[in-house]
Design an enzyme around this catalytic site. Structure first.
Site, PDB file in Angstrom:
ATOM      1  N   CYS A 268     -10.215  -1.615   8.706  1.00  0.00           N
ATOM      2  CA  CYS A 268     -11.087  -0.524   9.115  1.00  0.00           C
ATOM      3  C   CYS A 268     -12.098   0.761   8.724  1.00  0.00           C
ATOM      4  O   CYS A 268     -12.665   0.819   7.726  1.00  0.00           O
ATOM      5  CB  CYS A 268     -10.614  -0.387  10.216  1.00  0.00           C
ATOM      6  SG  CYS A 268     -11.274   0.812  11.559  1.00  0.00           S
TER       7      CYS A 268
ATOM      8  N   ASN B 101       0.184  -0.174   7.803  1.00  0.00           N
ATOM      9  CA  ASN B 101      -1.238  -0.494   8.548  1.00  0.00           C
ATOM     10  C   ASN B 101      -1.291  -2.056   7.282  1.00  0.00           C
ATOM     11  O   ASN B 101      -2.010  -1.671   6.563  1.00  0.00           O
ATOM     12  CB  ASN B 101      -2.129   0.577   8.553  1.00  0.00           C
ATOM     13  CG  ASN B 101      -3.128  -0.687  10.057  1.00  0.00           C
ATOM     14  OD1 ASN B 101      -3.393  -1.569   9.606  1.00  0.00           O
ATOM     15  ND2 ASN B 101      -4.156   0.547  10.332  1.00  0.00           N
TER      16      ASN B 101
ATOM     17  N   GLU C  30      -8.023  -6.446  12.103  1.00  0.00           N
ATOM     18  CA  GLU C  30      -6.760  -5.824  12.039  1.00  0.00           C
ATOM     19  C   GLU C  30      -6.232  -5.330  12.821  1.00  0.00           C
ATOM     20  O   GLU C  30      -6.307  -5.532  14.282  1.00  0.00           O
ATOM     21  CB  GLU C  30      -6.981  -4.265  11.348  1.00  0.00           C
ATOM     22  CG  GLU C  30      -6.665  -2.551  11.352  1.00  0.00           C
ATOM     23  CD  GLU C  30      -7.307  -1.873  12.017  1.00  0.00           C
ATOM     24  OE1 GLU C  30      -8.486  -0.855  12.637  1.00  0.00           O
ATOM     25  OE2 GLU C  30      -7.017  -0.383  11.089  1.00  0.00           O
TER      26      GLU C  30
ATOM     27  N   GLU D 109      -2.792   6.433  14.079  1.00  0.00           N
ATOM     28  CA  GLU D 109      -2.384   5.966  12.783  1.00  0.00           C
ATOM     29  C   GLU D 109      -2.109   7.073  12.016  1.00  0.00           C
ATOM     30  O   GLU D 109      -1.197   6.550  10.732  1.00  0.00           O
ATOM     31  CB  GLU D 109      -3.634   5.640  12.108  1.00  0.00           C
ATOM     32  CG  GLU D 109      -4.329   4.640  12.281  1.00  0.00           C
ATOM     33  CD  GLU D 109      -5.829   3.238  12.273  1.00  0.00           C
ATOM     34  OE1 GLU D 109      -5.061   3.450  11.090  1.00  0.00           O
ATOM     35  OE2 GLU D 109      -6.346   3.299  12.049  1.00  0.00           O
TER      36      GLU D 109
ATOM     37  N   ASN E 222     -10.450  -1.784  13.932  1.00  0.00           N
ATOM     38  CA  ASN E 222     -10.492  -1.993  15.435  1.00  0.00           C
ATOM     39  C   ASN E 222     -11.376  -0.464  16.035  1.00  0.00           C
ATOM     40  O   ASN E 222     -10.731   0.862  15.630  1.00  0.00           O
ATOM     41  CB  ASN E 222      -8.884  -1.519  15.829  1.00  0.00           C
ATOM     42  CG  ASN E 222      -8.094  -2.829  15.733  1.00  0.00           C
ATOM     43  OD1 ASN E 222      -7.750  -3.251  17.017  1.00  0.00           O
ATOM     44  ND2 ASN E 222      -8.421  -3.228  15.069  1.00  0.00           N
TER      45      ASN E 222
ATOM     46  N   LYS F 149      -2.982  -0.793   3.933  1.00  0.00           N
ATOM     47  CA  LYS F 149      -4.736   0.373   4.471  1.00  0.00           C
ATOM     48  C   LYS F 149      -4.161   2.030   3.236  1.00  0.00           C
ATOM     49  O   LYS F 149      -3.353   2.721   4.555  1.00  0.00           O
ATOM     50  CB  LYS F 149      -4.124   0.788   5.863  1.00  0.00           C
ATOM     51  CG  LYS F 149      -5.768   1.750   6.621  1.00  0.00           C
ATOM     52  CD  LYS F 149      -5.968   1.389   7.956  1.00  0.00           C
ATOM     53  CE  LYS F 149      -7.104   1.758   8.683  1.00  0.00           C
ATOM     54  NZ  LYS F 149      -7.316   1.863  10.285  1.00  0.00           N
TER      55      LYS F 149
HETATM   56  N1  CDT Z   1      -8.628   1.296  12.490  1.00  0.00           N
HETATM   57  C1  CDT Z   1      -9.773   2.433  12.639  1.00  0.00           C
HETATM   58  O1  CDT Z   1      -9.411   2.830  11.402  1.00  0.00           O
HETATM   59  N2  CDT Z   1     -10.547   2.976  13.187  1.00  0.00           N
HETATM   60  C2  CDT Z   1     -11.834   4.229  12.790  1.00  0.00           C
HETATM   61  C3  CDT Z   1     -11.797   5.261  13.894  1.00  0.00           C
HETATM   62  C4  CDT Z   1     -12.055   6.402  13.790  1.00  0.00           C
HETATM   63  S1  CDT Z   1     -12.307   7.468  14.659  1.00  0.00           S
HETATM   64  C5  CDT Z   1     -10.344   8.303  14.808  1.00  0.00           C
HETATM   65  C6  CDT Z   1     -12.813   3.702  12.140  1.00  0.00           C
HETATM   66  O2  CDT Z   1     -12.949   4.042  11.211  1.00  0.00           O
HETATM   67  O3  CDT Z   1     -12.974   2.849  12.903  1.00  0.00           O
END
Ligand code: CDT
Length: 312
Positions: free
Chosen positions: A172, A110, A47, A146, A197, A127
């Site tokens: 993600c 995204n 991502e 985000e 990420n 996303k």
């Molecule tokens: N990039 C992304 O979606 N990261 C989220 C972090 C969650 S914590 C706010 C994830 O689900 O891994």
């Protein structure tokens, strides 16, 4: 005839805020070179694979945050990746931040794309499950903005026929939601590409460390794969981005739910697995034969309700 594809999971180590897109694309191409040497047909990149994970920073001015986004794809910075992949005959999945002019306004998503072996974009996903918050939050040890930078995707969870198989995409946080995989499962998906990420630290629960976060990541991808009889390639951007650690742990999961390849570092690292798409058939025809076993007349709450409704 077997439907084997050799998949490369191109985990990226950290991308620092000062790194140029050109330098980052050169790293993607170096991973693609390895994938070519190892005979891969398809490569999954993470991502937001062209920049640092910028939603951790609060930027008020468009002039400051728009350089993290792409207005077209391919563009000057990414064209060398498309050209090299087409030369090698390797398809790929790539995540990036997208600016679109739609409905008479500027929109930010995204996004990920699916590119075939000839270098043509055959699918785009935006996303849907955006985590984090929409405003600067002084209580957090770091931001996860985000919901500030992006709007939720507007394409749903389509699938595409490619390489004699059925491919789907997500990004993600989507991987933590069973609905993501099930909507694709109901379209016969056989291979789900997903980039992530994930911070190694929970900004609201400091005792939750990397190991637990890796466990949740694996658990989500493995359950999604098994319950929908599909391969899943969950590929990270990892390591320390300007003092902000991201988990690695990229994996490729078989439709049995078992992990068949796993990254060992938090750096640029290619993992590979031969994925025979016919391995999805047994589960699709037996325990997860949706047509025979699903009971949608009892699933109404899943689409009619968002939050929890407690009993009286
Ligand atoms: N990039 C992304 O979606 N990261 C989220 C972090 C969650 S914590 C706010 C994830 O689900 O891994």
């Amino acid at each position: 005839m077997s439907r084997e594809i050799k998949v490369g999971g191109a985990q990226l180590g950290p991308i620092q805020r000062a790194d140029t897109k050109e330098a980052t694309v050169a790293r993607l191409i170096a991973l693609l070179d390895q994938a070519h040497e190892q005979g891969c047909d398809f490569v999954v990149f993470p991502e937001l694979a062209l920049t640092t994970f910028f939603p951790r920073y609060y930027m008020e001015s468009k002039d400051e945050f728009e350089p993290y986004f792409e207005r077209e794809m391919p563009n000057a910075a990414t064209r060398p990746l498309f050209e090299k992949a087409a030369e090698y005959g390797i398809g790929f999945y790539l995540g990036y931040a997208e600016i679109a002019q739609e409905e008479g306004r500027t929109r930010y998503f995204n996004t990920s794309i699916l590119v075939d072996k000839a270098g043509r974009i055959v699918g785009k996903y935006r996303k849907i499950h955006l985590p984090g918050h929409a405003e600067y939050d002084p209580e957090r040890s770091f931001q996860h903005l985000e919901k500030y930078y992006f709007e939720p995707g507007n394409y749903g969870f389509p699938v595409w026929r490619m390489m004699d198989g059925i491919f789907g995409m997500c990004l993600c946080n989507d991987r933590r939601w069973p609905e993501t995989y099930r909507v694709m499962g109901l379209q016969g998906v056989e291979f789900v590409a997903l980039g992530y990420n994930t911070p190694s630290v929970n900004s609201q629960r400091p005792e939750e460390r990397g190991e637990e976060r890796l466990f949740h990541s694996d658990l989500s991808a493995q359950a999604g794969a098994y319950q929908n009889a599909t391969f899943v390639a969950a590929i990270a951007k990892a390591g320390n981005e300007d003092g902000n650690p991201l988990i690695g742990g990229s994996i490729i999961v078989h439709p049995s739910g078992q992990i068949i390849a796993r990254a060992e570092t938090e750096d640029d690292e290619l993992i590979t697995a031969v994925c025979d798409l016919d391995d999805t058939t047994f589960y699709k025809k037996t325990i997860f034969d949706f047509a025979r076993h699903r009971r949608p007349e009892h699933y109404g709450r899943i689409v009619s309700q968002t939050g929890v409704e407690l009993p009286e």
